[in-house]
Design a protein around this motif. Sequence first.
Motif, PDB file in Angstrom:
ATOM      1  N   ALA A  19     -13.930  -4.025 -30.249  1.00 40.20           N
ATOM      2  CA  ALA A  19     -15.084  -3.743 -31.409  1.00 40.20           C
ATOM      3  C   ALA A  19     -16.266  -4.665 -31.153  1.00 40.20           C
ATOM      4  N   ILE A  20     -17.561  -4.150 -30.834  1.00 43.63           N
ATOM      5  CA  ILE A  20     -18.606  -4.748 -30.590  1.00 43.63           C
ATOM      6  C   ILE A  20     -18.996  -5.672 -32.100  1.00 43.63           C
ATOM      7  N   ASP A  21     -19.456  -6.900 -31.896  1.00 48.24           N
ATOM      8  CA  ASP A  21     -20.080  -7.750 -33.056  1.00 48.24           C
ATOM      9  C   ASP A  21     -21.308  -7.395 -33.562  1.00 48.24           C
ATOM     10  N   SER A  22     -21.567  -8.200 -34.568  1.00 53.21           N
ATOM     11  CA  SER A  22     -23.009  -7.548 -35.170  1.00 53.21           C
ATOM     12  C   SER A  22     -24.116  -8.192 -34.405  1.00 53.21           C
ATOM     13  N   SER A  23     -23.911  -8.896 -33.525  1.00 55.63           N
ATOM     14  CA  SER A  23     -25.101  -9.453 -32.546  1.00 55.63           C
ATOM     15  C   SER A  23     -25.335  -8.170 -31.637  1.00 55.63           C
ATOM     16  N   GLY A  24     -24.451  -7.216 -31.482  1.00 57.19           N
ATOM     17  CA  GLY A  24     -24.611  -6.131 -30.441  1.00 57.19           C
ATOM     18  C   GLY A  24     -24.303  -6.801 -29.063  1.00 57.19           C
ATOM     19  N   LYS A  25     -24.070  -7.972 -29.011  1.00 61.63           N
ATOM     20  CA  LYS A  25     -24.113  -8.505 -27.634  1.00 61.63           C
ATOM     21  C   LYS A  25     -22.767  -9.136 -27.046  1.00 61.63           C
ATOM     22  N   GLY A  26     -21.879  -9.198 -28.071  1.00 58.67           N
ATOM     23  CA  GLY A  26     -20.622  -9.606 -27.697  1.00 58.67           C
ATOM     24  C   GLY A  26     -19.444  -8.724 -28.430  1.00 58.67           C
ATOM     25  N   ILE A  27     -18.080  -9.190 -28.204  1.00 59.06           N
ATOM     26  CA  ILE A  27     -17.015  -8.401 -28.977  1.00 59.06           C
ATOM     27  C   ILE A  27     -16.546  -9.151 -30.237  1.00 59.06           C
ATOM     28  N   LYS A  28     -15.992  -8.612 -31.044  1.00 58.18           N
ATOM     29  CA  LYS A  28     -15.261  -9.214 -32.094  1.00 58.18           C
ATOM     30  C   LYS A  28     -14.115 -10.013 -31.750  1.00 58.18           C
ATOM     31  N   THR A  29     -13.932 -11.134 -31.804  1.00 55.64           N
ATOM     32  CA  THR A  29     -12.700 -12.086 -31.211  1.00 55.64           C
ATOM     33  C   THR A  29     -11.812 -12.448 -32.428  1.00 55.64           C
ATOM     34  N   GLU A  30     -12.181 -12.181 -33.765  1.00 50.18           N
ATOM     35  CA  GLU A  30     -11.024 -12.777 -34.536  1.00 50.18           C
ATOM     36  C   GLU A  30      -9.510 -12.422 -34.420  1.00 50.18           C
ATOM     37  N   ASP A  31      -9.417 -10.956 -34.221  1.00 53.06           N
ATOM     38  CA  ASP A  31      -7.974 -10.514 -34.149  1.00 53.06           C
ATOM     39  C   ASP A  31      -7.603 -10.516 -32.777  1.00 53.06           C
ATOM     40  N   LEU A  32      -8.255 -11.215 -31.720  1.00 51.10           N
ATOM     41  CA  LEU A  32      -7.461 -11.239 -30.464  1.00 51.10           C
ATOM     42  C   LEU A  32      -6.762 -12.457 -29.997  1.00 51.10           C
ATOM     43  N   VAL A  33      -5.922 -12.340 -29.251  1.00 52.08           N
ATOM     44  CA  VAL A  33      -5.050 -13.418 -28.921  1.00 52.08           C
ATOM     45  C   VAL A  33      -5.747 -13.991 -27.382  1.00 52.08           C
ATOM     46  N   PHE A  34      -5.912 -15.336 -27.632  1.00 55.29           N
ATOM     47  CA  PHE A  34      -6.793 -16.124 -26.346  1.00 55.29           C
ATOM     48  C   PHE A  34      -5.570 -16.491 -25.543  1.00 55.29           C
ATOM     49  N   ASP A  35      -5.700 -16.734 -24.341  1.00 58.93           N
ATOM     50  CA  ASP A  35      -4.818 -17.373 -23.289  1.00 58.93           C
ATOM     51  C   ASP A  35      -5.709 -17.778 -22.217  1.00 58.93           C
ATOM     52  N   ILE A  36      -4.875 -18.435 -21.176  1.00 58.43           N
ATOM     53  CA  ILE A  36      -5.486 -18.744 -19.892  1.00 58.43           C
ATOM     54  C   ILE A  36      -5.832 -17.717 -19.103  1.00 58.43           C
ATOM     55  N   ASN A  37      -7.012 -17.433 -18.463  1.00 57.10           N
ATOM     56  CA  ASN A  37      -7.424 -16.338 -17.745  1.00 57.10           C
ATOM     57  C   ASN A  37      -6.409 -16.161 -16.622  1.00 57.10           C
ATOM     58  N   GLU A  38      -5.856 -14.918 -16.466  1.00 59.54           N
ATOM     59  CA  GLU A  38      -4.921 -14.660 -15.491  1.00 59.54           C
ATOM     60  C   GLU A  38      -5.054 -15.039 -14.032  1.00 59.54           C
ATOM     61  N   TRP A  39      -6.179 -15.032 -13.313  1.00 57.48           N
ATOM     62  CA  TRP A  39      -6.301 -15.667 -12.165  1.00 57.48           C
ATOM     63  C   TRP A  39      -6.105 -17.269 -12.205  1.00 57.48           C
ATOM     64  N   ASP A  40      -6.589 -17.712 -13.377  1.00 59.08           N
ATOM     65  CA  ASP A  40      -6.707 -19.178 -13.339  1.00 59.08           C
ATOM     66  C   ASP A  40      -5.084 -19.840 -13.502  1.00 59.08           C
ATOM     67  N   ASP A  41      -4.490 -18.883 -13.903  1.00 61.06           N
ATOM     68  CA  ASP A  41      -2.989 -19.316 -14.147  1.00 61.06           C
ATOM     69  C   ASP A  41      -2.265 -19.449 -12.626  1.00 61.06           C
ATOM     70  N   TYR A  42      -2.747 -18.585 -12.042  1.00 61.13           N
ATOM     71  CA  TYR A  42      -2.161 -18.830 -10.340  1.00 61.13           C
ATOM     72  C   TYR A  42      -2.957 -20.047  -9.705  1.00 61.13           C
TER      73      TYR A  42
END
Lengths: 262, 328
Positions: A19-42
Amino acid sequence: MEIIVCVKHVPETAEAEIAIDSSGKGIKTEDLVFDINEWDDYAVEEAVLIKEKLGGRVTIVTVGSEDADKTLRKCLAKGADRAIRLTDKAFDGSDAYATAKILYGVIKDLPFDLILTGTQAGDDGYAQVGVILAGFLGIPHATMVKKIELMEGFTRVNRELEGGLEQVMEVGTPALLAVQTGINEPRYVSIMGIRKARQKELKVLGLNDLGLKEEEVGESGSWITVEEMFIPPVEKEAEILVGGLDAISSKIVETLRARGLI
Amino acid sequence: MTELFVLAEHRRGELRDVTFEMLTKGRELIARADVDLTAVLLGHNVKELAIRLADQVKKVLVVDDARLKDFNEVAYQKVLTHLISERKPVLILIGHTSFGIDLAPSLATKLNVPLATDCIDINFEEKKPIVVRQVYGGKVNIKASLRTSESYIVTLRPATIEAKEVKPIGGEIIEVASPLKEEPTTKRFIEYFEPPAGEVDITAADVLVSVGRGIKDADSMPIVEKLAEALGGAVACSRPIVDKGWLSADRQVGTSGKTVKPKLYLAVGISGAFQHVSGMKNSELVIAINRDAKAPIFRAADFGVVEDLFKVVPILTDRVLQEKKSSK
C-alpha cells in the motif's frame, strides 16, 4: 584477503500486500518483514567462501536505520567478522548516487582487496550503487557476476548476459564485483548462530564521521527525486476462475479440451 | 541544434532488439522538441550495422576500433565520455541490459551526469526528463525527476516499448576517429561462454508447466512434474528455481533464460517479474496459479487461479488424467 561487502536491509514484498503511504512517494512498511536484499545474500556468501579458502577478514557495510542491525547480525552469523552501519538523519531520501557517496565515505579509509555487492536491490532496483562506488574509488568493476576466480593481480569473472549466454572477463584487482543471484548457495543461520554473533563488532557511524556535508547526501545530493508513487494501470487482467478447487479444475480441463490440448 | 543519443547495442554481429525500442522512444521524444536523433555505434567492422541503423535514423556516429569489438565497459566508457563531452547531447539512451548495467553508472559518474536506470517510460516536462520506473517487483510504479543538468542518461528496460520501424530513410553515417590510445588494461574481454544444453528443449514444447518460488522446496517439485507429465508437456521454471539448483539453467524462462511460445503455458507459483514475463508473454494460452491475487503474473495470463498451488495442482492433475482416460 580483506573483503568488504555492501548490503541493504529491504522489505520482502514478493508475497505481501503493498500500500502507498500518506506521502504518496513510498510504501507503508509497518506490516512488512525486512531482511537482507536477496542479491546481497549471495555476495555475503561469496565473501565468506573466499575467506574460508584463503583466510582474511570480511567487513559488512550498510546504509540504513537501526533496524538494519537484523541484517548485519545475520551476516556476522554467516561468517563475516565485523559490521559497520552508516546512519544519519541527513541520509534520508538518498538515491543510489548519494548512497554510493555515503559508502565511499567509509570505504575510502578501509583496507580491501575485493568489494562485493549485489547487482541490484529488490526494492528500488536501480542496479547502480556498486558501479558508482567503484567509480569513486577509482577501481574496476564487473556486474551480473555468476562466477569468480581469483588470480594473482586480477580476477576472472563470468558475467551473465541475456538469453543464457555468459561473458568471461578479466578484471584487475582490487576490484568491485556486483554478483547475480545463483552464484552460490547462501547458507542458513540459526537463531542460536545469530545470538552468538552478538559478540562480533558492530560499529555505527554518521555524517560527521565520514567527513560528508549535509548537501552531499539525502535528496539534495541525489540524482533522482521521486515525485509520485502509483499503482500501475492494468492493461490486461486474467479471468479469475472461481467456485472451489473442483470447479476450477473442471473449467481448466474444459478450456484445454476445447483447444485440443488434452 | 542539440542531439539525443541512442547507444546501439550489438552482440556477435547483430543489433539487439533494445536498440530499435530505444530508437522508437527517441523518435517520439524528438517529435516534440528541436532535437536531432543520433544513433551511436561502437564496434569493429560494423559497416553493415551502421547501414541498418541509417535506415532508421538521420545520423549514425560510428567509432570503429578493434578494441571495441566485444563489449568492454572501460573502452565503451572512454569513447562515450569523449563523444558526449564534444557533442553535448541532451539525453543519452542506453538499454538496461547486462551491458547497460555495467556501463551507464560508470559513464554517469565519470561525466557527473544524472542517471535514471531501468525506466519503462520517459518524457520531457519543462526541458527536464521525467521517468517512470517499476519498484518492489512491479507492484508499484514511481514517477521521478532528475537533477537539472546539461545532459542526462537514462537506461530503458528491454521489451517494454514496442519497436516501430520507419520506411528506410538512408541517414548519414559519420565516422569518428577512435579516441582510444591504448588497450584497456584493467578489464579484458576473454570469450563468450555458453552453458551446455540439457536434454530437454523447452522452446520446442507445446505445453509447458512452469514452476516458481511458490513451490518452496525441492521435495515439492514432483507435484508439478506430475502435472506436466499428465499434460504431455515439459517442466520449465522461473529464475529462483535455477538459482537454488532445483532445475538446470536450460529450463529457465525469461530475459536471462529462454524465450518460449508454447500453446499452453501453465505458471505455477510464479509471481511474474518482468524478466520472466518477457520470456513467455507470446504464449498462446497462459494459465497462472498463485495465491497472491496481486501477483503481476495475472497481468500476463488469460486465466488465473488465486489458490494455494499445493491444493490445486494435484486435483488438476487428477482431472487431466481422468479426462484422458475417459476420452480413450
